[in-house]
Design an enzyme around this catalytic site. Structure first.
Site, PDB file in Angstrom:
ATOM      1  N   LEU A 192       0.821  -1.217   0.000  1.00 18.44           N
ATOM      2  CA  LEU A 192       0.000   0.000   0.000  1.00 18.44           C
ATOM      3  C   LEU A 192       0.851   1.261   0.000  1.00 18.44           C
ATOM      4  CD1 LEU A 192      -2.810   1.397   0.309  1.00 18.44           C
ATOM      5  CD2 LEU A 192      -2.534   1.137   2.791  1.00 18.44           C
ATOM      6  N   THR A 193       1.827   1.355   0.889  1.00 21.58           N
ATOM      7  CA  THR A 193       2.571   2.602   1.115  1.00 21.58           C
ATOM      8  C   THR A 193       3.458   2.962  -0.069  1.00 21.58           C
ATOM      9  OG1 THR A 193       2.593   2.147   3.481  1.00 21.58           O
ATOM     10  CG2 THR A 193       4.150   3.788   2.677  1.00 21.58           C
ATOM     11  N   PRO A 195       6.163   6.373  -1.696  1.00 24.39           N
ATOM     12  CA  PRO A 195       7.004   7.488  -1.246  1.00 24.39           C
ATOM     13  C   PRO A 195       6.219   8.755  -0.932  1.00 24.39           C
ATOM     14  CG  PRO A 195       8.047   6.368  -3.087  1.00 24.39           C
ATOM     15  CD  PRO A 195       6.680   5.760  -2.937  1.00 24.39           C
ATOM     16  N   SER A 199       0.534   8.250   5.622  1.00 23.75           N
ATOM     17  CA  SER A 199      -0.762   8.171   6.292  1.00 23.75           C
ATOM     18  C   SER A 199      -1.914   8.490   5.347  1.00 23.75           C
ATOM     19  CB  SER A 199      -0.795   9.134   7.487  1.00 23.75           C
ATOM     20  OG  SER A 199       0.161   8.750   8.454  1.00 23.75           O
ATOM     21  N   GLU A 438       1.141   0.267  10.032  1.00 20.99           N
ATOM     22  CA  GLU A 438      -0.267  -0.167  10.040  1.00 20.99           C
ATOM     23  C   GLU A 438      -1.185   0.906  10.638  1.00 20.99           C
ATOM     24  OE1 GLU A 438      -1.287  -4.158  11.063  1.00 20.99           O
ATOM     25  OE2 GLU A 438       0.659  -4.937  10.498  1.00 20.99           O
ATOM     26  N   ASN A 441       0.001   6.029  15.145  1.00 21.86           N
ATOM     27  CA  ASN A 441      -0.834   6.330  16.310  1.00 21.86           C
ATOM     28  C   ASN A 441      -1.434   7.722  16.230  1.00 21.86           C
ATOM     29  OD1 ASN A 441       0.063   3.837  17.098  1.00 21.86           O
ATOM     30  ND2 ASN A 441       0.793   4.482  19.107  1.00 21.86           N
ATOM     31  N   ASP A 442      -0.727   8.639  15.576  1.00 18.29           N
ATOM     32  CA  ASP A 442      -1.237  10.007  15.444  1.00 18.29           C
ATOM     33  C   ASP A 442      -2.505  10.034  14.598  1.00 18.29           C
ATOM     34  OD1 ASP A 442       1.411  11.473  16.469  1.00 18.29           O
ATOM     35  OD2 ASP A 442       1.964   9.894  15.061  1.00 18.29           O
TER      36      ASP A 442
END
Length: 630
Positions: A192-193, A195, A199, A438, A441-442
């Site tokens: 998925l991620t 460059p 988020s 995954e 936390n922010d």
């Protein structure tokens, strides 16, 4: 009463703007947070999530009381048959130190894990896996987390997210084709991620376009920081695809999920990344150059990729809490073994109050984390669809609690804890990534706060609709109006949790009920004051989320301790102490956080903090000069 009703209408109209804003906000962080969850339907189904209803100041106890006990006798027997060999394997075969030195999992360890079925714990038995429930899965993952987080990531990247999309969204044909493969030696990865999209997963640039003959999608793009990226032969890949907009008829780009095989051609990867921790897990960039994907390999429908990705992540987050509760056990054990032998000033250091407080807080954090993990897995096994906020909370809470516990274990051991031979410095390095991947936390804090606010706002929209036909909805209108009047003059009592808990925990339940009521009132005030601009108030949203974490953690441990007391288990009184101590301090923190989001001095201080940050960013570093003038 009618004056109250009129004022209520005005409030509701103002508050309702939050719903529209959450769906249309241009704030990137707010969009990323709210996109974690599918949009609410105009007419909502009843939601049994404790956390969602918390935002309305209500107690929904069906998913938290009693504490889940979902395993059948047969499932318990199966689990025990797996627990013993798994613990033995990690004690006698897996070597965490060697894995880290090699920056890969030793071959004999991988072979042993495949033979154990550890890479296919939840794949149905008829498709080559062990067919375990979420609760059974959590118990085995806990063992892995207690021994080697690097191996845990290798396992989790494969099944918790790598091929989880096939389990959740695969067609019968896709499952039959791929699940036996990934259960018997074929590696999987979740891609998925990119460059330019961390988020903000909706901003991915990889593109898949339908071939002229309509038989394939042609994929181009790249992904970064992909766990198992250098190993995977089967990948769940997300890319933008042209999709007709049913409203306008225009073609727009929407994310679609695909099952991609390396054997399709055009799939390559970079070398393994050098990392702070979890060094034995393979992390690499993956590149796609004109990869031909058969149309039957679309996963979950064209244009539904974002929903697929978020539900994969939501579905697996409880496993992180389970794994990290195992890690915390290891840290506590190492610290206590040392502290029980260490003498200073003529006494064993566990006699000192400072050390006792550290140990007690470490134990409380472990108890909350473990309780969350098995609460959520139990909810899922019971068929609940209302666990996404709770799963996000468990990921955030566990990753932060585990870091704290490991750090305190090092502190208790002093210089010895800093030494490589004790193993704690490796655990600390391994733990750092868990607050990032995954879902950082922010972002998850914003997700929890904004999703809950949206749910509360939807209730107010329902009330607004009632005013359009007041004769037919007088009951709802007057119920809400009278509730607010009574609350405003201080005659209302908070929602009660006492009926749910053991009689020895009624005081703690009463403390928590006050927090629930105060939280509901605070959300209402926030909606009235900020309306649509709440999406930009991250100082406030973070404190709302922290309050939710404390309240949910409290209800979970009260539920678990209640069951222990009712069943008369040997550790019941110890669990009672953990639950009482946690709830008291948690409710105190909630009161502080809720005050800070309405208190003028606190709000003014947030403005100061914002200005400080802007000054430093403008200066590209610390603003003030060194105090020594030369």
């Amino acid at each position: 009463m009618f004056r109250v009703s009129r004022n209520l209408v005005l409030q509701v109209k103002q508050e309702n703007s939050i719903i529209r804003c959450l769906k249309t906000s241009s704030n990137p962080a707010a969009k990323a947070a709210i996109q974690e969850k599918p949009k609410l339907k105009p007419t909502q189904e009843e939601n049994y999530s404790f956390v969602m209803n918390l935002f309305r100041g209500q107690i929904e106890g069906s998913q938290v009381f009693p504490y889940p006990n979902v395993l059948t006798a047969e499932q318990r027997e199966t689990l025990q048959m797996l627990v013993d060999p798994t613990e033995k394997f990690f004690t006698e075969i897996n070597n965490p130190v060697k894995n880290e030195e090699l920056e890969t999992v030793e071959e004999n360890t991988l072979t042993g894990l495949w033979d154990l079925g550890a890479f296919a714990l939840q794949v149905p038995q008829d498709l080559g896996g062990l067919g375990l429930s979420n609760t059974q899965y959590a118990r085995l993952v806990e063992i892995v987390g207690a021994n080697d987080l690097g191996v845990g990531i290798t396992l989790g990247a494969h099944q918790s997210i790598g091929f989880k999309g096939i389990l959740l969204y695969g067609t019968p044909e896709q499952k039959k084709k791929y699940l036996p493969k990934v259960s018997s030696g074929t590696w999987a990865a979740f891609c998925l991620t990119e460059p330019s999209s961390g988020s903000d997963a909706g901003s991915i640039k990889s593109k898949a376009e339908l071939s002229p003959d309509g038989k394939h999608y042609i994929l181009n793009g790249s992904k970064i920081w992909i766990s198992n990226g250098g190993l995977a032969e089967v990948m769940t890949v997300f890319a933008q695809t042209p999709v007709p907009d049913p409203k306008t008829g225009k073609t727009i780009d929407k994310v679609t999920a695909f099952i991609v095989e390396r054997s399709f051609g055009g799939v390559t990867n970079g070398p393994p990344e050098k990392k702070m921790g979890i060094k034995c897990s393979n992390t690499a960039e993956v590149y796609y150059d004109n990869v031909k994907i058969p149309i039957e390999n679309v996963l979950g429908g064209v244009g539904n990729g974002f929903k697929v990705a978020m539900n994969i992540l939501n579905n697996g987050r409880f496993g992180m809490a389970a794994a990290l509760s195992g890690t915390m056990k290891t840290c506590v054990k190492k610290a206590i073994e040392f502290a029980n032998q260490r003498k200073q000033f003529g006494q064993i250091i566990t006699n000192f109050g400072g050390i006792q407080e550290k140990i007690a807080r470490m134990a409380m954090l472990h108890y909350v984390t473990e309780s969350m993990a098995y609460m959520i897995s139990g909810n899922m096994d019971s068929g609940s669809q209302h666990y996404h906020l709770e799963a996000a909370i468990s990921k955030c809470f566990a990753s932060e609690a585990a870091w704290y516990v490991c750090d305190e274990a090092i502190q208790i051991m002093g210089g010895m804890g800093f030494m490589k031979e004790t193993g704690l410095e490796k655990i600390l390095r391994d733990l750092r990534i868990f607050r990032i991947f995954e879902g950082t936390n922010d972002i998850l804090r914003l997700f929890v706060a904004l999703t809950g606010i949206q749910y509360a706002g939807a209730h107010l929209k329902e009330l607004q609709n009632a005013f359009k036909n007041p004769t037919a909805h007088l009951g709802l209108i007057f119920e809400e109006a009278s509730k607010r009047v009574v609350r405003s003059v201080g005659l209302s009592s908070p929602p009660s949790i006492e009926p749910y808990v053991h009689k020895e925990l009624t005081q703690a339940a009463s403390q928590l009920a006050v927090s629930v009521d105060s939280f509901g009132q605070a959300i209402e005030m926030i909606l009235i004051k900020y309306g649509k601009s709440i999406v930009n108030e991250q100082f406030i949203l973070n404190r709302i989320a922290n309050s939710v974490f404390d309240i949910y953690g409290s209800v979970v441990v009260l539920s678990r301790a209640t069951t222990a007391l009712k069943e008369g288990v040997d550790t019941a009184q110890h669990q009672k102490l953990l639950a009482e101590a946690w709830t008291l301090e948690a409710t105190q923190r909630v009161a502080i956080n809720l005050k800070s989001i309405t208190d003028g001095k606190s709000l003014d201080n947030y403005t100061k903090l914002r200005s400080i940050a802007k000054n430093i960013c403008t200066a590209e570093g610390i603003v003030q000069l060194n105090p020594i003038k030369i």
